[in-house]
Design a protein around this motif. Structure first.
Motif, PDB file in Angstrom:
ATOM      1  N   GLY A  54     -20.425 -56.440  65.734  1.00  0.00           N
ATOM      2  CA  GLY A  54     -20.835 -55.228  66.434  1.00  0.00           C
ATOM      3  C   GLY A  54     -21.872 -55.407  67.518  1.00  0.00           C
ATOM      4  O   GLY A  54     -22.202 -54.441  68.214  1.00  0.00           O
ATOM      5  N   HIS A  55     -22.403 -56.618  67.677  1.00  0.00           N
ATOM      6  CA  HIS A  55     -23.374 -56.850  68.762  1.00  0.00           C
ATOM      7  C   HIS A  55     -23.427 -58.341  69.053  1.00  0.00           C
ATOM      8  O   HIS A  55     -23.990 -59.119  68.282  1.00  0.00           O
ATOM      9  N   THR A  56     -22.842 -58.734  70.173  1.00  0.00           N
ATOM     10  CA  THR A  56     -22.905 -60.140  70.557  1.00  0.00           C
ATOM     11  C   THR A  56     -22.925 -60.242  72.071  1.00  0.00           C
ATOM     12  O   THR A  56     -22.874 -59.228  72.774  1.00  0.00           O
ATOM     13  N   HIS A  57     -23.051 -61.492  72.553  1.00  0.00           N
ATOM     14  CA  HIS A  57     -22.970 -61.779  73.998  1.00  0.00           C
ATOM     15  C   HIS A  57     -22.190 -63.075  74.141  1.00  0.00           C
ATOM     16  O   HIS A  57     -22.674 -64.122  73.723  1.00  0.00           O
ATOM     17  N   TRP A  58     -20.995 -62.973  74.694  1.00  0.00           N
ATOM     18  CA  TRP A  58     -20.191 -64.175  74.874  1.00  0.00           C
ATOM     19  C   TRP A  58     -20.376 -64.652  76.310  1.00  0.00           C
ATOM     20  O   TRP A  58     -19.615 -64.305  77.205  1.00  0.00           O
ATOM     21  N   ASP A  81     -19.277 -56.882  72.909  1.00  0.00           N
ATOM     22  CA  ASP A  81     -20.223 -57.626  73.736  1.00  0.00           C
ATOM     23  C   ASP A  81     -21.135 -56.639  74.455  1.00  0.00           C
ATOM     24  O   ASP A  81     -20.664 -55.808  75.229  1.00  0.00           O
ATOM     25  N   HIS A  82     -22.446 -56.770  74.239  1.00  0.00           N
ATOM     26  CA  HIS A  82     -23.388 -55.761  74.722  1.00  0.00           C
ATOM     27  C   HIS A  82     -23.956 -56.015  76.110  1.00  0.00           C
ATOM     28  O   HIS A  82     -24.785 -55.236  76.578  1.00  0.00           O
ATOM     29  N   ASP A  83     -23.595 -57.092  76.751  1.00  0.00           N
ATOM     30  CA  ASP A  83     -24.046 -57.321  78.135  1.00  0.00           C
ATOM     31  C   ASP A  83     -23.440 -58.637  78.605  1.00  0.00           C
ATOM     32  O   ASP A  83     -23.687 -59.685  78.017  1.00  0.00           O
ATOM     33  N   ALA A 162     -21.182 -48.377  77.894  1.00  0.00           N
ATOM     34  CA  ALA A 162     -22.343 -48.639  78.756  1.00  0.00           C
ATOM     35  C   ALA A 162     -23.530 -49.072  77.908  1.00  0.00           C
ATOM     36  O   ALA A 162     -23.639 -48.702  76.736  1.00  0.00           O
ATOM     37  N   LYS A 163     -24.419 -49.876  78.520  1.00  0.00           N
ATOM     38  CA  LYS A 163     -25.583 -50.393  77.796  1.00  0.00           C
ATOM     39  C   LYS A 163     -26.848 -50.126  78.607  1.00  0.00           C
ATOM     40  O   LYS A 163     -26.910 -50.451  79.788  1.00  0.00           O
ATOM     41  N   VAL A 164     -27.834 -49.533  77.953  1.00  0.00           N
ATOM     42  CA  VAL A 164     -29.129 -49.303  78.592  1.00  0.00           C
ATOM     43  C   VAL A 164     -30.215 -50.015  77.783  1.00  0.00           C
ATOM     44  O   VAL A 164     -30.122 -50.112  76.552  1.00  0.00           O
ATOM     45  N   ALA A 217     -28.428 -50.391  69.520  1.00  0.00           N
ATOM     46  CA  ALA A 217     -27.969 -51.782  69.441  1.00  0.00           C
ATOM     47  C   ALA A 217     -28.730 -52.617  68.423  1.00  0.00           C
ATOM     48  O   ALA A 217     -28.336 -53.759  68.155  1.00  0.00           O
ATOM     49  N   HIS A 218     -29.836 -52.093  67.906  1.00  0.00           N
ATOM     50  CA  HIS A 218     -30.659 -52.849  66.949  1.00  0.00           C
ATOM     51  C   HIS A 218     -31.339 -51.895  65.961  1.00  0.00           C
ATOM     52  O   HIS A 218     -31.695 -50.780  66.329  1.00  0.00           O
ATOM     53  N   LEU A 219     -31.577 -52.385  64.751  1.00  0.00           N
ATOM     54  CA  LEU A 219     -32.623 -51.771  63.944  1.00  0.00           C
ATOM     55  C   LEU A 219     -33.955 -52.236  64.531  1.00  0.00           C
ATOM     56  O   LEU A 219     -34.023 -53.294  65.153  1.00  0.00           O
ATOM     57  N   THR A 284     -24.885 -59.438  65.165  1.00  0.00           N
ATOM     58  CA  THR A 284     -25.830 -60.563  65.099  1.00  0.00           C
ATOM     59  C   THR A 284     -26.776 -60.644  66.285  1.00  0.00           C
ATOM     60  O   THR A 284     -27.923 -61.014  66.139  1.00  0.00           O
ATOM     61  N   ASP A 285     -26.268 -60.405  67.512  1.00  0.00           N
ATOM     62  CA  ASP A 285     -27.033 -60.637  68.744  1.00  0.00           C
ATOM     63  C   ASP A 285     -27.465 -62.095  68.870  1.00  0.00           C
ATOM     64  O   ASP A 285     -28.539 -62.381  69.392  1.00  0.00           O
ATOM     65  N   LEU A 286     -26.636 -63.024  68.402  1.00  0.00           N
ATOM     66  CA  LEU A 286     -26.977 -64.448  68.445  1.00  0.00           C
ATOM     67  C   LEU A 286     -25.875 -65.246  69.140  1.00  0.00           C
ATOM     68  O   LEU A 286     -24.721 -64.835  69.148  1.00  0.00           O
TER      69      LEU A 286
HETATM   70 ZN    ZN Z   1     -27.990 -58.125  72.621  1.00  0.00          ZN
END
Ligand code: ZN
Length: 365
Positions: A54-58, A81-83, A162-164, A217-219, A284-286
């Motif tokens: 649910g939250h990554t960056h490739w 992918d969040h950005d 969209a991502k802010v 996007a995060h706790l 994960t955001d990793l």
């Molecule tokens: Zn992120």
């Protein structure tokens, strides 16, 4: 052309029920079609929908094959992918039954020199991201006129959401001016895009909620020195629940040390969000890891029960990745994940788009 799968126990969102299903193209049927070409015995396996990230960056297109294969091996078919830069996204060569289903925000919106510019500069110096991709991966805006100027180019890249970046509580990592966030949210909603907000503190969360975003996007990244700044306000939690907002977990920072007050505040934030009706998604955001790691972290600290974690990972997180329900995508597990969550890693069969899927061998370096 249809395949019958019998002898399995099928997850219904709460428990496992013995049954037979038929796969016809991309549809999963509960009644037999006229013609059945093949019959497959699942030998008492536990059938679940595939997992999602649910939250990554490739950002590493040179490793596209490894990203796809690692995720499919882990049973993760859907990725949010969040950005990312639109050009980079195109080079990942994603899609099709043998790949993951990938949705992306494309460029996020932040302040000049705000987060994630510093992070991208580090990735460029580490050789992970090219300078050209980094330059195309985020919009720096300080006014509505700035947003208007880049908006057509942004939509031409065909973002899926969209991502802010809404950060106020941290002097070193600034984001959008708080009064600009609702303007971007309105423009995105008018374009049919859901909006996700990067937040770090309870104050950021409040700005995101007040601005009308759909997803957080995060706790909060709880700091042990000032934990109360990260405990969500009851009014914001209620609003998130009433609006059915989703919140990605991204708790990798909990892994850094012994459980302490940060875990207590996180546990309290999670419990109140869930009680209010907000939905947690596993993210994960990793880099170079999969959501397997986040799911294991949530299980290890007992932040969700096995039943709630399974539902979050294979129902709520795919939904947050905008995956339609009822697809002929599923995993067959060797054990009952409600009894032992580790069974989610014991994958005996993967079916995607109605076809048996065999992931490639490529791996993260
Ligand atoms: Zn992120």
């Amino acid at each position: 052309v249809a395949t019958e799968y019998h002898g399995g126990l099928w997850y219904d969102g709460r428990s496992f029920v013995p049954g037979t299903r038929w796969v016809s193209g991309t549809r999963l049927l509960t009644t037999p079609p006229a013609d059945i070409d093949e019959r497959v015995d699942l030998y008492g396996g536990y059938v679940v929908p595939p997992y999602a990230e649910g939250h990554t960056h490739w950002l590493e297109s040179a490793l596209a094959d490894a990203y796809v294969a690692e995720h499919l091996r882990a049973g993760i078919y859907y990725v949010k992918d969040h950005d990312t830069a639109p050009s980079l996204r195109a080079r990942m060569s994603l899609g099709g039954p043998a790949s993951v289903d990938y949705v992306a925000a494309n460029q996020g919106f932040t302040a000049p020199e705000g987060h994630p510019f510093g992070l991208f500069a580090q990735l460029v110096s580490a050789g992970i991201l090219s300078a050209a991709d980094a330059a195309d991966a985020v919009f720096a805006v300080v006014s509505e006129a700035d947003v208007d100027r880049v908006w057509d180019a942004y939509l031409r890249g065909r973002p899926d959401f969209a991502k802010v970046f809404a950060i106020t509580g941290n002097a070193a990592r600034q984001g959008l001016a708080p009064d600009l966030v609702p303007y971007i949210v309105r423009r995105a909603h008018a374009a049919g895009l859901r909006v996700s907000a990067h937040i770090e503190s309870a104050a950021d969360f409040a700005i995101a909620v007040a601005s009308g975003v759909d997803d957080i996007a995060h706790l909060p990244f709880v700091s042990a020195s000032d934990p109360e700044s990260y405990r969500l306000a009851d009014s914001d939690v209620r609003a998130a629940g009433v609006r059915g907002m989703t919140v990605a977990t991204t708790l990798q920072w909990l892994d850094e040390g012994e459980p302490d007050v940060r875990l207590d505040v996180t546990r309290d934030n999670i419990a109140r969000l869930r009680a209010a009706g907000a939905t947690l998604v596993v993210g994960t955001d990793l880099f170079r890891v999969t959501a397997r790691r986040e799911a294991d972290l949530l299980a290890r600290y007992d932040l969700l029960s096995n039943a709630d974690l399974l539902r979050a990972w294979c129902v709520d997180t795919p939904r947050a990745c905008l995956v339609p329900a009822g697809l002929s995508d599923f995993l067959v597990l060797g054990g009952d994940p409600l009894r032992d969550f580790a069974a989610t890693a014991d994958i005996r069969l993967r079916v995607k788009g109605g076809e048996v899927l065999v992931p490639g061998a490529a791996a993260f370096p």
